[in-house]
Design a protein around this motif. Sequence first.
Motif, PDB file in Angstrom:
ATOM      1  N   VAL A 191       0.871  -1.172   0.000  1.00  0.00           N
ATOM      2  CA  VAL A 191       0.000   0.000   0.000  1.00  0.00           C
ATOM      3  C   VAL A 191       0.909   1.224   0.000  1.00  0.00           C
ATOM      4  O   VAL A 191       1.738   1.389   0.894  1.00  0.00           O
ATOM      5  CB  VAL A 191      -0.929   0.014   1.227  1.00  0.00           C
ATOM      6  CG1 VAL A 191      -1.849   1.237   1.196  1.00  0.00           C
ATOM      7  CG2 VAL A 191      -1.753  -1.275   1.295  1.00  0.00           C
ATOM      8  N   PHE A 192       0.760   2.072  -1.005  1.00  0.00           N
ATOM      9  CA  PHE A 192       1.689   3.162  -1.271  1.00  0.00           C
ATOM     10  C   PHE A 192       1.080   4.512  -0.905  1.00  0.00           C
ATOM     11  O   PHE A 192      -0.069   4.808  -1.255  1.00  0.00           O
ATOM     12  CB  PHE A 192       2.058   3.199  -2.756  1.00  0.00           C
ATOM     13  CG  PHE A 192       2.771   1.968  -3.252  1.00  0.00           C
ATOM     14  CD1 PHE A 192       4.131   1.981  -3.501  1.00  0.00           C
ATOM     15  CD2 PHE A 192       2.072   0.789  -3.482  1.00  0.00           C
ATOM     16  CE1 PHE A 192       4.789   0.854  -3.957  1.00  0.00           C
ATOM     17  CE2 PHE A 192       2.723  -0.356  -3.949  1.00  0.00           C
ATOM     18  CZ  PHE A 192       4.083  -0.319  -4.182  1.00  0.00           C
ATOM     19  N   SER A 193       1.868   5.342  -0.245  1.00  0.00           N
ATOM     20  CA  SER A 193       1.439   6.712   0.015  1.00  0.00           C
ATOM     21  C   SER A 193       1.562   7.539  -1.257  1.00  0.00           C
ATOM     22  O   SER A 193       2.382   7.254  -2.128  1.00  0.00           O
ATOM     23  CB  SER A 193       2.305   7.350   1.103  1.00  0.00           C
ATOM     24  OG  SER A 193       3.639   7.531   0.628  1.00  0.00           O
ATOM     25  N   GLN A 194       0.742   8.587  -1.350  1.00  0.00           N
ATOM     26  CA  GLN A 194       0.897   9.568  -2.423  1.00  0.00           C
ATOM     27  C   GLN A 194       0.711  10.936  -1.784  1.00  0.00           C
ATOM     28  O   GLN A 194      -0.390  11.337  -1.447  1.00  0.00           O
ATOM     29  CB  GLN A 194      -0.125   9.323  -3.533  1.00  0.00           C
ATOM     30  CG  GLN A 194       0.339   9.783  -4.919  1.00  0.00           C
ATOM     31  CD  GLN A 194       0.241  11.298  -5.116  1.00  0.00           C
ATOM     32  OE1 GLN A 194      -0.855  11.833  -5.197  1.00  0.00           O
ATOM     33  NE2 GLN A 194       1.381  11.973  -5.191  1.00  0.00           N
ATOM     34  N   THR A 195       1.837  11.650  -1.596  1.00  0.00           N
ATOM     35  CA  THR A 195       1.836  12.825  -0.728  1.00  0.00           C
ATOM     36  C   THR A 195       1.915  14.155  -1.460  1.00  0.00           C
ATOM     37  O   THR A 195       1.597  15.186  -0.881  1.00  0.00           O
ATOM     38  CB  THR A 195       3.020  12.752   0.256  1.00  0.00           C
ATOM     39  OG1 THR A 195       4.247  12.740  -0.489  1.00  0.00           O
ATOM     40  CG2 THR A 195       2.945  11.479   1.101  1.00  0.00           C
ATOM     41  N   GLY A 196       2.393  14.161  -2.700  1.00  0.00           N
ATOM     42  CA  GLY A 196       2.614  15.420  -3.397  1.00  0.00           C
ATOM     43  C   GLY A 196       1.643  15.633  -4.539  1.00  0.00           C
ATOM     44  O   GLY A 196       0.885  14.730  -4.918  1.00  0.00           O
ATOM     45  N   GLU A 197       1.661  16.840  -5.078  1.00  0.00           N
ATOM     46  CA  GLU A 197       0.817  17.131  -6.235  1.00  0.00           C
ATOM     47  C   GLU A 197       1.363  16.437  -7.474  1.00  0.00           C
ATOM     48  O   GLU A 197       2.541  16.056  -7.537  1.00  0.00           O
ATOM     49  CB  GLU A 197       0.754  18.647  -6.468  1.00  0.00           C
ATOM     50  CG  GLU A 197      -0.063  19.397  -5.430  1.00  0.00           C
ATOM     51  CD  GLU A 197      -1.540  19.036  -5.448  1.00  0.00           C
ATOM     52  OE1 GLU A 197      -2.048  18.611  -6.508  1.00  0.00           O
ATOM     53  OE2 GLU A 197      -2.184  19.171  -4.393  1.00  0.00           O
ATOM     54  N   GLY A 215      -0.434  -3.096  -6.541  1.00  0.00           N
ATOM     55  CA  GLY A 215      -0.710  -2.598  -5.206  1.00  0.00           C
ATOM     56  C   GLY A 215      -1.757  -1.497  -5.201  1.00  0.00           C
ATOM     57  O   GLY A 215      -2.396  -1.209  -6.215  1.00  0.00           O
ATOM     58  N   THR A 216      -1.909  -0.873  -4.038  1.00  0.00           N
ATOM     59  CA  THR A 216      -2.921   0.166  -3.844  1.00  0.00           C
ATOM     60  C   THR A 216      -2.250   1.507  -3.574  1.00  0.00           C
ATOM     61  O   THR A 216      -1.372   1.607  -2.716  1.00  0.00           O
ATOM     62  CB  THR A 216      -3.840  -0.182  -2.663  1.00  0.00           C
ATOM     63  OG1 THR A 216      -4.477  -1.436  -2.910  1.00  0.00           O
ATOM     64  CG2 THR A 216      -4.902   0.895  -2.460  1.00  0.00           C
ATOM     65  N   LEU A 217      -2.679   2.517  -4.304  1.00  0.00           N
ATOM     66  CA  LEU A 217      -2.191   3.881  -4.113  1.00  0.00           C
ATOM     67  C   LEU A 217      -3.171   4.623  -3.215  1.00  0.00           C
ATOM     68  O   LEU A 217      -4.374   4.635  -3.483  1.00  0.00           O
ATOM     69  CB  LEU A 217      -2.079   4.587  -5.458  1.00  0.00           C
ATOM     70  CG  LEU A 217      -1.548   6.018  -5.458  1.00  0.00           C
ATOM     71  CD1 LEU A 217      -0.058   6.032  -5.139  1.00  0.00           C
ATOM     72  CD2 LEU A 217      -1.800   6.691  -6.809  1.00  0.00           C
ATOM     73  N   VAL A 218      -2.662   5.244  -2.152  1.00  0.00           N
ATOM     74  CA  VAL A 218      -3.517   5.977  -1.215  1.00  0.00           C
ATOM     75  C   VAL A 218      -3.145   7.448  -1.266  1.00  0.00           C
ATOM     76  O   VAL A 218      -2.023   7.839  -0.912  1.00  0.00           O
ATOM     77  CB  VAL A 218      -3.376   5.451   0.222  1.00  0.00           C
ATOM     78  CG1 VAL A 218      -4.276   6.239   1.163  1.00  0.00           C
ATOM     79  CG2 VAL A 218      -3.720   3.968   0.286  1.00  0.00           C
ATOM     80  N   CYS A 219      -4.070   8.270  -1.725  1.00  0.00           N
ATOM     81  CA  CYS A 219      -3.841   9.705  -1.828  1.00  0.00           C
ATOM     82  C   CYS A 219      -4.006  10.341  -0.446  1.00  0.00           C
ATOM     83  O   CYS A 219      -5.030  10.177   0.206  1.00  0.00           O
ATOM     84  CB  CYS A 219      -4.829  10.314  -2.818  1.00  0.00           C
ATOM     85  SG  CYS A 219      -4.668  12.088  -2.985  1.00  0.00           S
ATOM     86  N   MET A 220      -2.994  11.065  -0.015  1.00  0.00           N
ATOM     87  CA  MET A 220      -2.989  11.662   1.316  1.00  0.00           C
ATOM     88  C   MET A 220      -3.469  13.104   1.238  1.00  0.00           C
ATOM     89  O   MET A 220      -2.807  13.956   0.647  1.00  0.00           O
ATOM     90  CB  MET A 220      -1.575  11.603   1.889  1.00  0.00           C
ATOM     91  CG  MET A 220      -1.479  11.951   3.347  1.00  0.00           C
ATOM     92  SD  MET A 220       0.150  11.507   3.983  1.00  0.00           S
ATOM     93  CE  MET A 220      -0.046  12.028   5.695  1.00  0.00           C
ATOM     94  N   PRO A 221      -4.629  13.433   1.817  1.00  0.00           N
ATOM     95  CA  PRO A 221      -5.124  14.813   1.764  1.00  0.00           C
ATOM     96  C   PRO A 221      -4.287  15.727   2.641  1.00  0.00           C
ATOM     97  O   PRO A 221      -3.628  15.276   3.585  1.00  0.00           O
ATOM     98  CB  PRO A 221      -6.550  14.689   2.292  1.00  0.00           C
ATOM     99  CG  PRO A 221      -6.521  13.487   3.173  1.00  0.00           C
ATOM    100  CD  PRO A 221      -5.536  12.541   2.558  1.00  0.00           C
ATOM    101  N   PRO A 222      -4.261  17.028   2.343  1.00  0.00           N
ATOM    102  CA  PRO A 222      -3.407  17.950   3.096  1.00  0.00           C
ATOM    103  C   PRO A 222      -3.631  17.901   4.608  1.00  0.00           C
ATOM    104  O   PRO A 222      -2.680  17.987   5.386  1.00  0.00           O
ATOM    105  CB  PRO A 222      -3.791  19.320   2.522  1.00  0.00           C
ATOM    106  CG  PRO A 222      -4.259  19.029   1.138  1.00  0.00           C
ATOM    107  CD  PRO A 222      -4.951  17.698   1.224  1.00  0.00           C
ATOM    108  N   GLN A 223      -4.894  17.742   5.039  1.00  0.00           N
ATOM    109  CA  GLN A 223      -5.158  17.759   6.478  1.00  0.00           C
ATOM    110  C   GLN A 223      -4.548  16.557   7.198  1.00  0.00           C
ATOM    111  O   GLN A 223      -4.331  16.597   8.408  1.00  0.00           O
ATOM    112  CB  GLN A 223      -6.663  17.823   6.751  1.00  0.00           C
ATOM    113  CG  GLN A 223      -7.480  16.644   6.250  1.00  0.00           C
ATOM    114  CD  GLN A 223      -7.972  16.837   4.829  1.00  0.00           C
ATOM    115  OE1 GLN A 223      -7.408  17.613   4.063  1.00  0.00           O
ATOM    116  NE2 GLN A 223      -9.049  16.140   4.478  1.00  0.00           N
TER     117      GLN A 223
END
Length: 498
Positions: A191-197, A215-223
């Motif tokens: 499970v992969f983080s996605q932190t940037g634009e 795998g799974t990509l998880v988009c991390m919201p700013p909050q």
Amino acid sequence: MTTSIATEGVLHGWFLRSLRRDPAAVALRVAGESYTYQQIHDHALALAGELVARLGSRPRRVGLLASRSELAYAGILAAGYAGAAAVPLNPDFPAERTQGMIAAADVDAVIADDNGLPLLPVLELGGRPVITETAAPPLEHPYSAEPDDIAYIMFTSGSTGRPKGVPVRHRNVEFYLRFVHDRYGFGPDDVFSQTGELTFDLAMFDIFSAWGSGGTLVCMPPQAFAAVPQFVRKHGITVWCSSPSVISLVRRMGKLTPGCMPSMRMAVFCGEPLLREDAAQWQAATGGLVENLYGPTELTISCSVHKWDPATSPSLCVNDIVLIGTMHPGLDHVLVDSEGVVGAASGELCVTGPQMFPGYLDPRDDAGRFLEHDGRRWYRTGDLATLQPNGELAFLGRRDHQVKIHGVRVELSEVESGLRRLGSVTDAVAIALDGELYAFYLGEERAAADLMEEMGTFFPRYLIPLHYQHLAEFPLNSNRKTDRPVLTARILAARSES
């Protein structure tokens, strides 16, 4: 109009192989929703069909005025499926900058999500179609592409004040992805983080490391950056990728504690220098692999790597900065000193190999950016490095961060290293302006005279800033890197008020 399924040697081929293995697997989690590989694929085909129908032919370049929505991620695939290069555009950028990118890339159409819609009325699109939903028949399957075709175009800052377009070919990113997948052994359980634009090329690492492995990509919201360990535990993140600034953010909030992110088996940091203490604390928080990646956009995401070893890496750091390591197999480097001597022990890092981009969109930007040596063309990174006894490279700072103070050449990274040695200072940024050094620092606020006196015990006078400003946190740009232009603007504003 005929099409053919293309999987080998093209960026979207990494997704298609995972789609065939398990179409029902979760490819993306974003905004509280989950999407399977099949759902993303179907949406991408629909968007690609809409592009072709609106234009009457295959597009060459597609702008993505979108910010980490399902439409944005599907849009990256849709551009490739339609045989075009993806051109990410950040809806939060000023309209003038976005307008310049659209013109420079000469996009044929724009895909816009809800985040991009407010910017459309102030952009001059010159009749280019804007895709927000689909009505035309979807493509039956993706168009083919050639290895030398452009996969995506990223824009970096330029010394002229206008952004420089960096076209990355399918063959460049194919070579890169093969390296990282072989090195890290990504799999469908990751499970992969996605932190940037999406305008930050590290996003391509996140997306196609995940989608290339099933795998799974998880988009991390700013909050979520206010509670990174909780986000990691909630989603079971196993692979983390971000700029190092995130580490100090988590630490300042008192949340970077040993063992707080047990699901994470590995983390890679890239985009700015990784500090020794940050690497050590992050590894203690996860118990997993920590690696420092280095590389400009022009060399396709990253080109060298150092594996953090708590037993040996701390003593190898230079100016508190973790080594940038060794080049990826297949890439070569040379160092060029200030006298132009190629093959020096220290100097500007120049790199060549299959990850090197073909040249900027505007050929005028190529001036001074390449070295002709040994019958090959090398990209001049603008970064200063030195070769260590163990054969790895140490980062010394940007060539344009090398300044002269009262006639003496000064590296800002060295000044920052000294500031971090001060009692109660946890991190620092040095700015040079008009021959004077300015320091911004985190930690306990102290009198400038005290800081200068303590620095005087180990630094000569020319390395000691005369101006100090305490901050609760550093400003970060959209890629979550320390925003030096904002700090410079604060200096100018303070000058105008005095």
